[in-house]
Design a protein around this motif. Structure first.
Motif, PDB file in Angstrom:
ATOM      1  N   GLY A  77     -64.119   4.108 -49.700  1.00 35.38           N
ATOM      2  CA  GLY A  77     -63.134   5.174 -49.831  1.00 35.38           C
ATOM      3  C   GLY A  77     -61.722   4.625 -49.851  1.00 35.38           C
ATOM      4  O   GLY A  77     -61.363   3.766 -49.043  1.00 35.38           O
ATOM      5  N   SER A  78     -60.910   5.135 -50.793  1.00 39.84           N
ATOM      6  CA  SER A  78     -59.539   4.652 -50.943  1.00 39.84           C
ATOM      7  C   SER A  78     -58.694   5.716 -51.642  1.00 39.84           C
ATOM      8  O   SER A  78     -59.175   6.815 -51.915  1.00 39.84           O
ATOM      9  N   THR A  79     -57.463   5.353 -51.941  1.00 35.91           N
ATOM     10  CA  THR A  79     -56.583   6.237 -52.713  1.00 35.91           C
ATOM     11  C   THR A  79     -56.473   5.764 -54.156  1.00 35.91           C
ATOM     12  O   THR A  79     -55.662   6.275 -54.913  1.00 35.91           O
ATOM     13  N   ALA A  95     -66.160   4.990 -60.246  1.00 33.48           N
ATOM     14  CA  ALA A  95     -65.260   5.563 -59.238  1.00 33.48           C
ATOM     15  C   ALA A  95     -65.328   7.081 -59.379  1.00 33.48           C
ATOM     16  O   ALA A  95     -65.382   7.609 -60.495  1.00 33.48           O
ATOM     17  N   VAL A  96     -65.318   7.753 -58.235  1.00 34.20           N
ATOM     18  CA  VAL A  96     -65.413   9.212 -58.226  1.00 34.20           C
ATOM     19  C   VAL A  96     -64.218   9.756 -57.448  1.00 34.20           C
ATOM     20  O   VAL A  96     -64.032   9.414 -56.276  1.00 34.20           O
ATOM     21  N   GLU A  97     -63.405  10.577 -58.109  1.00 34.30           N
ATOM     22  CA  GLU A  97     -62.300  11.209 -57.408  1.00 34.30           C
ATOM     23  C   GLU A  97     -62.869  12.348 -56.566  1.00 34.30           C
ATOM     24  O   GLU A  97     -63.718  13.124 -57.035  1.00 34.30           O
ATOM     25  N   VAL A  98     -62.439  12.436 -55.306  1.00 31.51           N
ATOM     26  CA  VAL A  98     -62.971  13.440 -54.384  1.00 31.51           C
ATOM     27  C   VAL A  98     -61.846  14.331 -53.856  1.00 31.51           C
ATOM     28  O   VAL A  98     -60.674  13.957 -53.922  1.00 31.51           O
ATOM     29  N   ARG A 157     -66.272   9.315 -48.636  1.00 29.56           N
ATOM     30  CA  ARG A 157     -65.428  10.450 -49.031  1.00 29.56           C
ATOM     31  C   ARG A 157     -64.452  10.794 -47.908  1.00 29.56           C
ATOM     32  O   ARG A 157     -63.266  10.987 -48.142  1.00 29.56           O
ATOM     33  N   ARG A 158     -64.948  10.831 -46.661  1.00 28.57           N
ATOM     34  CA  ARG A 158     -64.075  11.122 -45.517  1.00 28.57           C
ATOM     35  C   ARG A 158     -63.009  10.043 -45.348  1.00 28.57           C
ATOM     36  O   ARG A 158     -61.851  10.336 -45.054  1.00 28.57           O
ATOM     37  N   VAL A 187     -63.663   7.440 -54.304  1.00 29.30           N
ATOM     38  CA  VAL A 187     -64.779   6.650 -53.790  1.00 29.30           C
ATOM     39  C   VAL A 187     -65.222   5.719 -54.910  1.00 29.30           C
ATOM     40  O   VAL A 187     -65.624   6.172 -55.988  1.00 29.30           O
ATOM     41  N   SER A 188     -65.098   4.424 -54.659  1.00 25.29           N
ATOM     42  CA  SER A 188     -65.587   3.418 -55.606  1.00 25.29           C
ATOM     43  C   SER A 188     -67.019   3.075 -55.219  1.00 25.29           C
ATOM     44  O   SER A 188     -67.327   2.885 -54.038  1.00 25.29           O
ATOM     45  N   VAL A 189     -67.882   3.012 -56.219  1.00 17.89           N
ATOM     46  CA  VAL A 189     -69.310   2.805 -55.995  1.00 17.89           C
ATOM     47  C   VAL A 189     -69.681   1.399 -56.473  1.00 17.89           C
ATOM     48  O   VAL A 189     -69.307   0.990 -57.577  1.00 17.89           O
ATOM     49  N   PHE A 190     -70.436   0.702 -55.637  1.00 17.96           N
ATOM     50  CA  PHE A 190     -70.844  -0.668 -55.941  1.00 17.96           C
ATOM     51  C   PHE A 190     -72.352  -0.807 -55.801  1.00 17.96           C
ATOM     52  O   PHE A 190     -72.982  -0.106 -55.017  1.00 17.96           O
ATOM     53  N   GLU A 191     -72.900  -1.748 -56.528  1.00 14.59           N
ATOM     54  CA  GLU A 191     -74.293  -2.152 -56.376  1.00 14.59           C
ATOM     55  C   GLU A 191     -74.272  -3.471 -55.604  1.00 14.59           C
ATOM     56  O   GLU A 191     -73.425  -4.338 -55.841  1.00 14.59           O
ATOM     57  N   PHE A 192     -75.209  -3.601 -54.667  1.00 15.37           N
ATOM     58  CA  PHE A 192     -75.292  -4.802 -53.837  1.00 15.37           C
ATOM     59  C   PHE A 192     -76.758  -5.123 -53.604  1.00 15.37           C
ATOM     60  O   PHE A 192     -77.550  -4.251 -53.243  1.00 15.37           O
ATOM     61  N   ASP A 193     -77.134  -6.373 -53.801  1.00 14.45           N
ATOM     62  CA  ASP A 193     -78.509  -6.810 -53.572  1.00 14.45           C
ATOM     63  C   ASP A 193     -78.681  -7.091 -52.083  1.00 14.45           C
ATOM     64  O   ASP A 193     -78.198  -8.111 -51.570  1.00 14.45           O
TER      65      ASP A 193
END
Length: 162
Positions: free
Chosen positions: A6-8, A157-160, A39-40, A56-62
């Motif tokens: 979560g960020s701006t 990235a999803v703006e919330v 999101r919070r 909210v930036s979304v990442f994939e991680f193994d």
């Protein structure tokens, strides 16, 4: 596994040096396994920074990396005495450590009162753990160096909003 930050702003290329020093697991780039938690965080940062966006930036991680001998990983499975003491130490001193990754529960706003009471000596460690276990806790993963960050693959990235 999917992880959320979560960020701006959209964070395509994380930077561990931008993180605050006195946080749960020390300075690093933090992600959570729970979209709602991210999101919070984004909304809280938006409010603090008086920003127009919460993202909210979304990442994939193994997640197999967390069991790899190529990385120095510290993992806490739930709120334990060791986790509580590690969080308290990092928040008080901001002491650096040499872990690439730290994985464990998020000490969110609902838990601060319990942690503060433990720090003041108003709660024993046993009582603090009992209270902490009564909350629904999400995990967070903190990345503490460039080597660790390279394993995060930006997805979207999803703006919330509130």
């Amino acid at each position: 596994m999917k992880l959320y930050h979560g960020s701006t702003m959209v964070v395509r290329k994380p930077n561990v040096k931008r993180g605050r020093k006195r946080t749960d697991f020390g300075r690093g780039f933090y992600l959570t396994t729970n979209f709602e938690q991210a999101r919070r965080w984004a909304l809280l940062k938006q409010q603090r920074e008086i920003s127009t966006k919460a993202v909210v930036s979304v990442f994939e991680f193994d997640e197999a990396i967390l069991n790899s001998s190529s990385y120095n990983v510290l993992t806490y499975n739930g709120p334990t005495e060791e986790w509580l003491n590690f969080v308290v130490k990092n928040r008080k001193t901001g002491t650096a450590h040499n872990y690439d990754y730290v994985m464990g529960p998020v000490a969110n706003d609902q838990l601060y009162a319990t942690i503060a009471m433990y720090e003041r000596g108003s709660l024993t460690v046993e009582a603090a753990i009992v209270q902490l276990k009564s909350h629904v806790l999400f995990n967070q993963l903190s990345c503490h160096n460039t080597k660790a960050i390279t394993n995060l693959k930006f997805i979207e990235a999803v703006e919330v909003a509130v």
